[in-house]
Design a protein around this motif. Structure first.
Motif, PDB file in Angstrom:
ATOM      1  N   LEU A  60     107.697  -2.841 103.327  1.00  0.00           N
ATOM      2  CA  LEU A  60     108.797  -3.668 102.861  1.00  0.00           C
ATOM      3  C   LEU A  60     108.856  -4.990 103.586  1.00  0.00           C
ATOM      4  O   LEU A  60     109.231  -6.007 103.011  1.00  0.00           O
ATOM      5  CB  LEU A  60     110.126  -2.929 103.049  1.00  0.00           C
TER       6      LEU A  60
ATOM      7  N   GLU B 231     122.976   1.790  95.048  1.00  0.00           N
ATOM      8  CA  GLU B 231     122.118   2.921  95.401  1.00  0.00           C
ATOM      9  C   GLU B 231     120.885   2.438  96.155  1.00  0.00           C
ATOM     10  O   GLU B 231     120.342   1.385  95.835  1.00  0.00           O
ATOM     11  CB  GLU B 231     121.696   3.618  94.088  1.00  0.00           C
ATOM     12  N   GLN B 232     120.476   3.195  97.147  1.00  0.00           N
ATOM     13  CA  GLN B 232     119.219   2.912  97.835  1.00  0.00           C
ATOM     14  C   GLN B 232     118.368   4.162  97.854  1.00  0.00           C
ATOM     15  O   GLN B 232     118.717   5.146  98.521  1.00  0.00           O
ATOM     16  CB  GLN B 232     119.486   2.448  99.268  1.00  0.00           C
TER      17      GLN B 232
ATOM     18  N   THR C 102     125.013   2.505  99.579  1.00  0.00           N
ATOM     19  CA  THR C 102     125.329   1.597 100.672  1.00  0.00           C
ATOM     20  C   THR C 102     126.791   1.163 100.585  1.00  0.00           C
ATOM     21  O   THR C 102     127.468   1.416  99.593  1.00  0.00           O
ATOM     22  CB  THR C 102     124.418   0.360 100.628  1.00  0.00           C
TER      23      THR C 102
ATOM     24  N   ASN D  82     113.811   0.087  93.218  1.00  0.00           N
ATOM     25  CA  ASN D  82     114.823   0.325  94.234  1.00  0.00           C
ATOM     26  C   ASN D  82     114.178   0.766  95.548  1.00  0.00           C
ATOM     27  O   ASN D  82     114.471   0.225  96.620  1.00  0.00           O
ATOM     28  CB  ASN D  82     115.772   1.405  93.713  1.00  0.00           C
ATOM     29  N   TYR D  83     113.270   1.708  95.447  1.00  0.00           N
ATOM     30  CA  TYR D  83     112.577   2.241  96.620  1.00  0.00           C
ATOM     31  C   TYR D  83     111.771   1.154  97.325  1.00  0.00           C
ATOM     32  O   TYR D  83     111.752   1.066  98.550  1.00  0.00           O
ATOM     33  CB  TYR D  83     111.654   3.372  96.175  1.00  0.00           C
TER      34      TYR D  83
ATOM     35  N   THR E 282     115.649   6.474  99.103  1.00  0.00           N
ATOM     36  CA  THR E 282     115.033   6.585 100.429  1.00  0.00           C
ATOM     37  C   THR E 282     113.761   7.424 100.421  1.00  0.00           C
ATOM     38  O   THR E 282     113.026   7.423 101.405  1.00  0.00           O
ATOM     39  CB  THR E 282     116.013   7.195 101.438  1.00  0.00           C
TER      40      THR E 282
ATOM     41  N   GLY F 231     112.139  -2.089  97.132  1.00  0.00           N
ATOM     42  CA  GLY F 231     112.832  -3.346  97.379  1.00  0.00           C
ATOM     43  C   GLY F 231     112.473  -4.418  96.367  1.00  0.00           C
ATOM     44  O   GLY F 231     112.346  -5.590  96.721  1.00  0.00           O
TER      45      GLY F 231
END
Lengths: 242, 242
Positions: A154, A80-81, A75, A195-196, A83, A198
């Motif tokens: 999420l 890191e995000q 981002t 991370n995935y 996905t 949230g």
DNA sequence: AGCATCAGATGATATAGGTCAATTCCCTGT
DNA sequence: ACAGGGAATTGACCTATATCATCTGATGCT
């Protein structure tokens, strides 16, 4: 750009046990041959190797024969995000079609074998094989549905519900590949999961511990066994999720 | 199932100012005619009318000529989850391709004019017009990117960042249609915004108030003016988001 | 016109999950 | 075989946002 990969021993789509998943069932044998010529098989890769980088010119989508892959992007603020996680029999890399550049990075989470499906040739092929193109649109539509399920997860669900949903998703997807639905190895780290979903690593870890104390799962490092699949499902009321 | 809709006065894809968005630019005039025969134009609808329901057999995707639409699904526990807002020039309804059933509901947020694009005929058309199919795959890929941007937003960003991102997204999309990027009407309620962004109505309302007190926006009910677009962007560091 | 209902705003309080810190235990590389 | 570093776990504490409650002003219905 990534380093060149060795090709594994000759193989083809006819003999691939994945073909029912990554290819339209209705494809004629002659069509399959044409497709077969286009697909670059093999690509055995070690853990933590990049399949493509965000910004790379989009050339191909990839089917997973074995192993696991995560896709992620960086981002604006440099974090890191994650996905998506992709398991055997699944296809990833759609993200680049719109802009001709990948918007995600993709890396292997463990030793993996991928099939590369070059898109330009595929599109040419699609012109004469509408079934093929339609099949791919279905796969993309499925990706949209998965993403939307994750959005729901999420925006509405608690940490426990999110983790339970992910575990069930993995379970279901492995099962669809004739693998054990209740005992498997998590290919990704707790950090990736968090991370995935949230969540922070700590929260993921705590949820795992809690699940274990309730005898829903038994988990030792990355090896996991789902003890009470039913109760886990009821916990993740978004059962069909992800 | 939905009630039959009146058709508005004859019109066609050639003259539609949206065509650049919903159609591939490279389409030949003769091809455009063929497509034109397939698309059902018009469908002027009042506010709060359903375009399709989740579970409906998937038959078409829809392009918005004017107005706005939200898509949402009902989760297992009976709550609504908004999955997208669609503005003029945008196409929605991709969700049904994978399973032949829509997984989302879609309702108009205000009086709207839609073009229905029947998918079966479209697929047939696509067989002879590869450009068309490719274009649609690009649009789907874009939807995937948008969804993934939302996933990032939901899993990483604060309430303020989320709201700012949505406002900027709307602004950008309206601008791409030659509409004002800084002064417009929010077609959706605060509740819809909160639902979409994974926030409560109260939080959305508070963020709006805070933005207003900082002179970032001026907002009266649904009319909104973005006063300081730059500062709003910096606040939503995921600027290219949604 | 007038009432009823709904959307929105704002305040007080509660809580889930984040943050920070310390510890253990793998795994990796030498 | 051993050292070092990262992955995972656990605890203590804190904060952003949810929840609950009240109020106001639109909007729509009879």
């Amino acid at each position: 750009m990534r380093s060149p990969q060795l090709m594994i021993k000759p193989n083809n789509c006819h003999s691939c046990r994945m073909s029912a998943l990554c290819l339209p069932l209705a494809l004629h044998t002659s069509d399959l041959d044409k497709l077969d010529n286009v697909i670059q098989r093999g690509k055995p890769m070690q853990k933590n190797q990049s399949v493509f980088y965000a910004g790379d010119t989009f050339t191909s989508v990839y089917a997973i024969r074995s192993g696991a892959v995560k896709s992620y992007c960086i981002t604006d603020d440099g974090t890191e995000q994650v996905t998506g996680f992709y398991l055997p029999g699944e296809i990833f890399g759609w993200d680049g079609i719109a802009t001709s550049k990948h918007s995600n990075h993709a890396v292997t989470l463990e030793t993996s074998a991928l099939c590369e499906i070059p898109f330009a040739q595929f599109e040419r092929l699609g012109a004469t094989m509408p079934m093929l193109q339609q099949h791919f649109m279905r796969l993309m539509s499925k990706e949209i549905s998965t993403d939307q399920a994750l959005i729901t997860l999420l925006s509405k669900n608690s940490a426990e519900e999110r983790v339970a949903s992910l575990l069930l998703s993995l379970s279901k997807r492995l099962k669809s590949q004739q693998l054990s639905a209740t005992k498997f190895r998590l290919p990704m780290s707790r950090a990736d999961i968090g991370n995935y979903l949230g969540l922070t690593v700590e929260t993921v870890s705590r949820v795992f511990s809690r699940f274990q104390s309730f005898d829903l799962i038994y988990c030792e490092r990355k090896e996991i066994e789902i003890i009470n699949l039913q109760r886990l499902s009821s916990l993740a009321h978004n059962a069909e999720c992800l």
